[in-house]
Design a protein around this motif. Structure first.
Motif, PDB file in Angstrom:
ATOM      1  N   GLY B 119      57.143  31.726  37.687  1.00  0.00           N
ATOM      2  CA  GLY B 119      55.787  31.710  38.335  1.00  0.00           C
ATOM      3  C   GLY B 119      55.500  34.101  38.614  1.00  0.00           C
ATOM      4  N   ILE B 120      56.804  34.182  38.593  1.00  0.00           N
ATOM      5  CA  ILE B 120      56.057  35.638  38.456  1.00  0.00           C
ATOM      6  C   ILE B 120      55.657  35.941  37.475  1.00  0.00           C
ATOM      7  CG2 ILE B 120      57.665  37.932  38.164  1.00  0.00           C
ATOM      8  CD1 ILE B 120      59.909  37.390  39.242  1.00  0.00           C
ATOM      9  N   GLY B 121      55.376  35.884  36.574  1.00  0.00           N
ATOM     10  CA  GLY B 121      54.341  36.380  34.735  1.00  0.00           C
ATOM     11  C   GLY B 121      53.105  36.149  35.395  1.00  0.00           C
ATOM     12  N   ALA B 122      52.648  34.841  36.258  1.00  0.00           N
ATOM     13  CA  ALA B 122      51.501  34.157  36.298  1.00  0.00           C
ATOM     14  C   ALA B 122      50.388  35.060  37.664  1.00  0.00           C
ATOM     15  CB  ALA B 122      51.678  32.403  37.183  1.00  0.00           C
ATOM     16  N   LYS B 123      51.609  34.903  38.572  1.00  0.00           N
ATOM     17  CA  LYS B 123      50.864  36.091  39.317  1.00  0.00           C
ATOM     18  C   LYS B 123      50.642  37.627  39.000  1.00  0.00           C
ATOM     19  CE  LYS B 123      50.823  37.022  43.784  1.00  0.00           C
ATOM     20  NZ  LYS B 123      50.225  37.854  44.600  1.00  0.00           N
ATOM     21  N   VAL B 124      51.698  38.294  37.991  1.00  0.00           N
ATOM     22  CA  VAL B 124      51.526  39.499  37.584  1.00  0.00           C
ATOM     23  C   VAL B 124      49.789  39.548  36.582  1.00  0.00           C
ATOM     24  CG1 VAL B 124      52.783  41.356  36.546  1.00  0.00           C
ATOM     25  CG2 VAL B 124      53.506  40.316  38.061  1.00  0.00           C
ATOM     26  N   ALA B 125      50.411  37.945  35.876  1.00  0.00           N
ATOM     27  CA  ALA B 125      49.017  38.031  34.727  1.00  0.00           C
ATOM     28  C   ALA B 125      47.269  37.793  35.966  1.00  0.00           C
ATOM     29  CB  ALA B 125      48.853  37.238  33.872  1.00  0.00           C
ATOM     30  N   GLY B 126      48.033  37.018  36.354  1.00  0.00           N
ATOM     31  CA  GLY B 126      46.563  37.246  37.751  1.00  0.00           C
ATOM     32  C   GLY B 126      46.392  38.043  38.138  1.00  0.00           C
ATOM     33  N   THR B 127      47.480  38.952  38.995  1.00  0.00           N
ATOM     34  CA  THR B 127      47.094  40.313  39.999  1.00  0.00           C
ATOM     35  C   THR B 127      46.600  41.440  38.876  1.00  0.00           C
ATOM     36  OG1 THR B 127      48.700  40.169  40.837  1.00  0.00           O
ATOM     37  CG2 THR B 127      47.828  42.360  41.428  1.00  0.00           C
ATOM     38  N   VAL B 128      47.090  41.606  37.753  1.00  0.00           N
ATOM     39  CA  VAL B 128      46.278  42.602  36.820  1.00  0.00           C
ATOM     40  C   VAL B 128      44.800  42.384  36.217  1.00  0.00           C
ATOM     41  CG1 VAL B 128      46.606  43.521  34.492  1.00  0.00           C
ATOM     42  CG2 VAL B 128      48.634  43.054  35.547  1.00  0.00           C
ATOM     43  N   PHE B 129      44.581  41.131  35.991  1.00  0.00           N
ATOM     44  CA  PHE B 129      43.461  40.563  35.447  1.00  0.00           C
ATOM     45  C   PHE B 129      42.563  41.332  36.874  1.00  0.00           C
ATOM     46  CE2 PHE B 129      40.105  38.039  34.180  1.00  0.00           C
ATOM     47  CZ  PHE B 129      39.605  38.069  33.282  1.00  0.00           C
ATOM     48  N   LYS B 130      42.623  40.725  37.821  1.00  0.00           N
ATOM     49  CA  LYS B 130      42.076  40.612  39.324  1.00  0.00           C
ATOM     50  C   LYS B 130      41.553  42.268  39.429  1.00  0.00           C
ATOM     51  CE  LYS B 130      40.294  38.212  42.721  1.00  0.00           C
ATOM     52  NZ  LYS B 130      39.438  37.566  42.717  1.00  0.00           N
ATOM     53  N   LEU B 131      42.751  42.994  39.557  1.00  0.00           N
ATOM     54  CA  LEU B 131      42.350  44.317  39.910  1.00  0.00           C
ATOM     55  C   LEU B 131      41.069  44.960  38.914  1.00  0.00           C
ATOM     56  CD1 LEU B 131      45.515  46.319  39.825  1.00  0.00           C
ATOM     57  CD2 LEU B 131      44.264  45.979  41.098  1.00  0.00           C
ATOM     58  N   PHE B 132      41.284  44.655  37.363  1.00  0.00           N
ATOM     59  CA  PHE B 132      40.226  45.118  36.684  1.00  0.00           C
ATOM     60  C   PHE B 132      38.665  44.320  37.216  1.00  0.00           C
ATOM     61  CE2 PHE B 132      37.983  44.243  32.547  1.00  0.00           C
ATOM     62  CZ  PHE B 132      38.306  46.276  32.051  1.00  0.00           C
ATOM     63  N   GLN B 133      38.892  43.178  36.671  1.00  0.00           N
ATOM     64  CA  GLN B 133      37.757  42.420  37.374  1.00  0.00           C
ATOM     65  C   GLN B 133      36.572  42.987  38.767  1.00  0.00           C
ATOM     66  OE1 GLN B 133      38.732  38.472  37.729  1.00  0.00           O
ATOM     67  NE2 GLN B 133      37.525  37.477  36.243  1.00  0.00           N
ATOM     68  N   GLU B 134      37.967  43.191  39.381  1.00  0.00           N
ATOM     69  CA  GLU B 134      37.475  43.212  41.104  1.00  0.00           C
ATOM     70  C   GLU B 134      36.652  45.138  40.176  1.00  0.00           C
ATOM     71  OE1 GLU B 134      36.837  42.486  43.782  1.00  0.00           O
ATOM     72  OE2 GLU B 134      37.187  40.540  43.125  1.00  0.00           O
ATOM     73  N   LEU B 135      37.726  45.849  39.937  1.00  0.00           N
ATOM     74  CA  LEU B 135      36.764  47.167  40.018  1.00  0.00           C
ATOM     75  C   LEU B 135      35.398  47.461  38.871  1.00  0.00           C
ATOM     76  CD1 LEU B 135      38.582  49.706  40.590  1.00  0.00           C
ATOM     77  CD2 LEU B 135      39.275  49.828  38.606  1.00  0.00           C
ATOM     78  N   LEU B 136      35.633  46.787  38.183  1.00  0.00           N
ATOM     79  CA  LEU B 136      34.099  46.421  36.732  1.00  0.00           C
ATOM     80  C   LEU B 136      33.120  46.047  37.839  1.00  0.00           C
ATOM     81  CD1 LEU B 136      33.870  47.758  34.510  1.00  0.00           C
ATOM     82  CD2 LEU B 136      34.679  45.600  32.965  1.00  0.00           C
ATOM     83  N   GLU B 137      33.937  44.605  37.920  1.00  0.00           N
ATOM     84  CA  GLU B 137      32.626  44.127  38.463  1.00  0.00           C
ATOM     85  C   GLU B 137      31.943  43.124  39.975  1.00  0.00           C
ATOM     86  OE1 GLU B 137      32.982  40.412  36.101  1.00  0.00           O
ATOM     87  OE2 GLU B 137      33.297  41.091  34.759  1.00  0.00           O
ATOM     88  N   GLY B 138      33.355  43.854  40.945  1.00  0.00           N
ATOM     89  CA  GLY B 138      32.716  43.529  42.298  1.00  0.00           C
ATOM     90  C   GLY B 138      32.559  44.231  42.618  1.00  0.00           C
ATOM     91  N   GLY B 139      32.197  44.018  43.937  1.00  0.00           N
ATOM     92  CA  GLY B 139      31.469  45.452  44.677  1.00  0.00           C
ATOM     93  C   GLY B 139      29.606  45.510  45.401  1.00  0.00           C
TER      94      GLY B 139
END
Lengths: 80, 146
Positions: B119-139
């Motif tokens: 569970g922690i692994g899925a959460k952390v993997a999703g968070t790390v990828f989401k940070l990158f995604q939001e920084l590069l594509e979002g906003g």
């Protein structure tokens, strides 16, 4: 012998930290920061904490560098 | 833009990275590593994937909802396996006496720790990828162009 290697690693760490703070080119600073994290992870391994070493290698050298690169690609490469 | 060197490197390195991350994740209760380290490595492999295939094809793009589901699902697995203890009349995250404890040293041992680690692994993997995604594509840019 091992103490000499550790001393060399720590010296490299200090030099890296100073150079990161003084570099004007942010892309170079990011790459040097990745090298800093890599050496830091080796030092964690030398201090018998492999758990922290794995995390430092993955977060410090991997994820943080990529996040910095993404931030640089959205803004500018050179410091004002 | 299509970069052959990047794509060939990614074809070798992405599965290797994911296998290594899965190894660290699944052996979290036996050897150094665990949910946080393994999850970060898997998240970094997804970042690598999106960097390699971002320019070549629209269908290779990973959706924002996918990483969101990973995040939410990981947190739900963690809380859910904690609530099982309460269901059996014990404390939150009770392990002993509620979950079957296998032989020490084997992969299927230590009750629910493997489940919590996943569970922690899925959460952390999703968070790390989401940070990158939001920084590069979002906003800022509404059409997603950069």
């Amino acid at each position: 012998m091992l103490a000499a290697i550790n001393l060399l690693l720590l010296l490299f760490l200090v030099v890296c930290a100073i150079v990161v703070a003084r570099t004007k080119d942010l892309l170079s600073a990011t790459i040097i920061f990745g090298a800093y994290s890599m050496v830091m992870s080796i030092i964690w391994q030398q201090l018998h904490s492999p758990d922290v070493a794995i995390t430092e290698a993955a977060i410090g050298a991997g994820a943080t560098s990529l996040l910095f690169l993404a931030a640089i690609s959205r803004t500018g490469r050179h410091e004002e | 833009m299509h970069d052959m060197i990047l794509e060939m490197l990614g074809r070798i390195l992405i599965p290797a990275t994911q296998l290594f991350g899965a190894y660290i994740l699944f052996h979290g209760h036996l050897s150094p590593g665990g949910g946080f380290s393994g999850g970060t490595i898997i998240g970094a492999s997804f970042i690598f994937y999106s960097l390699v295939y971002r320019f070549s094809d629209k269908k290779h793009r990973l959706k924002h909802e996918t990483s969101l589901w990973f995040e939410v699902g990981g947190a739900l697995i963690y809380v859910g396996s904690g609530l099982v203890g309460i269901l059996f009349g014990r404390h939150f995250l009770t392990n002993q006496g509620v979950f079957p404890i296998g032989e020490p040293g084997r992969l299927w041992s230590s009750g629910m720790i493997l489940l919590v680690t996943l569970g922690i692994g899925a959460k952390v993997a999703g968070t790390v990828f989401k940070l990158f995604q939001e920084l590069l594509e979002g906003g800022a840019e509404p059409d997603g162009h950069h």
